[in-house]
Design an enzyme around this catalytic site. Structure first.
Site, PDB file in Angstrom:
ATOM      1  N   GLY A  54      -6.473  -5.155  -3.130  1.00 59.50           N
ATOM      2  CA  GLY A  54      -6.922  -4.500  -1.896  1.00 59.50           C
ATOM      3  C   GLY A  54      -5.860  -3.562  -1.342  1.00 59.50           C
ATOM      4  N   ASP A  55      -4.597  -4.016  -1.401  1.00 64.53           N
ATOM      5  CA  ASP A  55      -3.486  -3.169  -0.932  1.00 64.53           C
ATOM      6  C   ASP A  55      -3.393  -1.909  -1.789  1.00 64.53           C
ATOM      7  OD1 ASP A  55      -2.890  -5.292   0.751  1.00 64.53           O
ATOM      8  OD2 ASP A  55      -1.292  -6.078  -0.530  1.00 64.53           O
ATOM      9  N   ALA A  56      -3.564  -2.086  -3.102  1.00 62.56           N
ATOM     10  CA  ALA A  56      -3.461  -0.956  -4.027  1.00 62.56           C
ATOM     11  C   ALA A  56      -4.594   0.037  -3.795  1.00 62.56           C
ATOM     12  CB  ALA A  56      -3.483  -1.457  -5.477  1.00 62.56           C
ATOM     13  N   SER A  81       0.833  -1.213   0.000  1.00 68.35           N
ATOM     14  CA  SER A  81       0.000   0.000   0.000  1.00 68.35           C
ATOM     15  C   SER A  81       0.863   1.256   0.000  1.00 68.35           C
ATOM     16  CB  SER A  81      -0.931   0.017   1.224  1.00 68.35           C
ATOM     17  OG  SER A  81      -1.839  -1.058   1.161  1.00 68.35           O
TER      18      SER A  81
END
Length: 330
Positions: free
Chosen positions: A290-292, A64
């Protein structure tokens, strides 16, 4: 400079496309994330021996932070985590720094750098994390002069829920600093096993969280554990209204649902944001989506942009990342 600071588990991803029998052999679900147990240890060697693997700098929080840095001007981000004093650790540091992230790792001479098996089947991914050195992060690392300077400089702190299994003390320390200085703390539920098995740790840090992220499965699991039921909107609303340590801002809960609408609970109401669809054939790897999303969201949040713009930015980042292998970008 250094406006966003992440703390988490730096892991080297060992990524491969696999078939169903390998998942069955190790009793793995196709869209899940778990911590490795004794039965999973042979998996890492098996992957390297039998599949064309890619080594990619990973760890949810570090992903992230790298994405946020990609969307911000040079020098905007920093990151803490623990690695071994070995090749994998050097590789992680090199990758992060090549992406412009300032890393201040705690280096452990006794334990190897953590790895994460990323098993890609069709368009799903199953993650098996062997934390190793990442699991040895100590709150004392925050007392080092470099860490103190990075903490003081940051305006926004982000931790994935995975870090709750390692150092709750570190999250609370940063949380208290954020409350005293009216800064922003963002937390992610990260995986169903976090609310299931680390509920006490989650409850201890939740008061400090101004923004909480999760996906629909994690939200439903959290709802079940809390006795709120599985309805994602209900869970988001209830989670947003849990007690907070800081009265400076109301908590915002952001739940992604893959290609379905993103749900935001804020100020006692739900807003839904459509996700621009991507043609199936353009999707390479959903690992890191999801991290992005979080990376894109916090890149705008730190610039004081409204939540609607943060969500748009998050979905843009996720849509970009899934067109590449691993959490990598153009």
């Amino acid at each position: 400079e250094g406006a966003i600071l992440g703390m988490g588990n730096p892991l080297l991803d060992i990524s491969a496309e696999v078939t169903e029998p390998l998942l069955v052999k190790y009793d793995l679900k196709s869209n899940n994330a778990i911590l490795a147990e004794a039965q999973h240890m042979p998996l890492y060697d098996e992957l390297v021996k039998n599949y064309p693997v890619q080594y990619i700098a990973g760890g949810a929080t570090q992903n992230s932070i790298r994405v946020a840095q990609w969307m911000l001007k040079a020098g905007s981000t920093g990151y803490f985590g623990a690695v071994g004093d070995d090749e994998y650790g050097k590789q992680l540091e090199k990758c992060a720094e090549a992406d412009g992230v300032r890393v201040h790792y705690m280096k452990n001479k006794e334990v190897p750098t953590g790895t994460c098996a990323v098993l890609i089947s069709k368009q799903d991914r199953s993650l098996v994390a062997n934390l190793s050195a990442a699991n040895t992060f100590k709150v004392d690392h925050l007392d080092t002069p470099i860490a103190q300077e990075m903490i003081d400089r940051a305006k926004l702190y982000y931790m994935a829920g995975f870090f709750l299994t390692v150092s709750v003390d570190s999250i609370i320390r940063v949380g208290k600093h954020a409350v005293e200085n009216q800064k922003i703390v963002c937390l992610n539920l990260s995986a169903p096993f976090i609310p299931q098995f680390f509920g006490d740790q989650l409850a201890a840090v939740l008061p400090y969280a101004d923004f909480v992220f999760g996906n629909e499965t994690e939200a439903a699991t959290y709802g079940e554990v809390m006795g709120w039921g599985k309805d994602v909107e209900t869970v988001a609303m209830k989670l947003a209204s849990q007690p907070k340590a800081s009265g400076a801002r109301a908590r915002v809960v952001v739940i992604t649902q893959g290609s379905e609408q993103t749900i935001v609970a804020q100020d006692g109401k739900i807003t839904k944001f459509p996700v621009e669809l991507l043609a199936k054939e353009l999707i390479v790897d959903t690992n890191g989506a999801g991290d992005a999303f979080v990376g894109g969201f916090i890149a705008r949040l730190v610039e004081d942009k409204p939540v609607a713009e943060c969500v748009r930015s998050g979905n843009f980042a996720a849509r970009t990342i899934i067109q590449f292998s691993g959490c990598t970008f153009p």
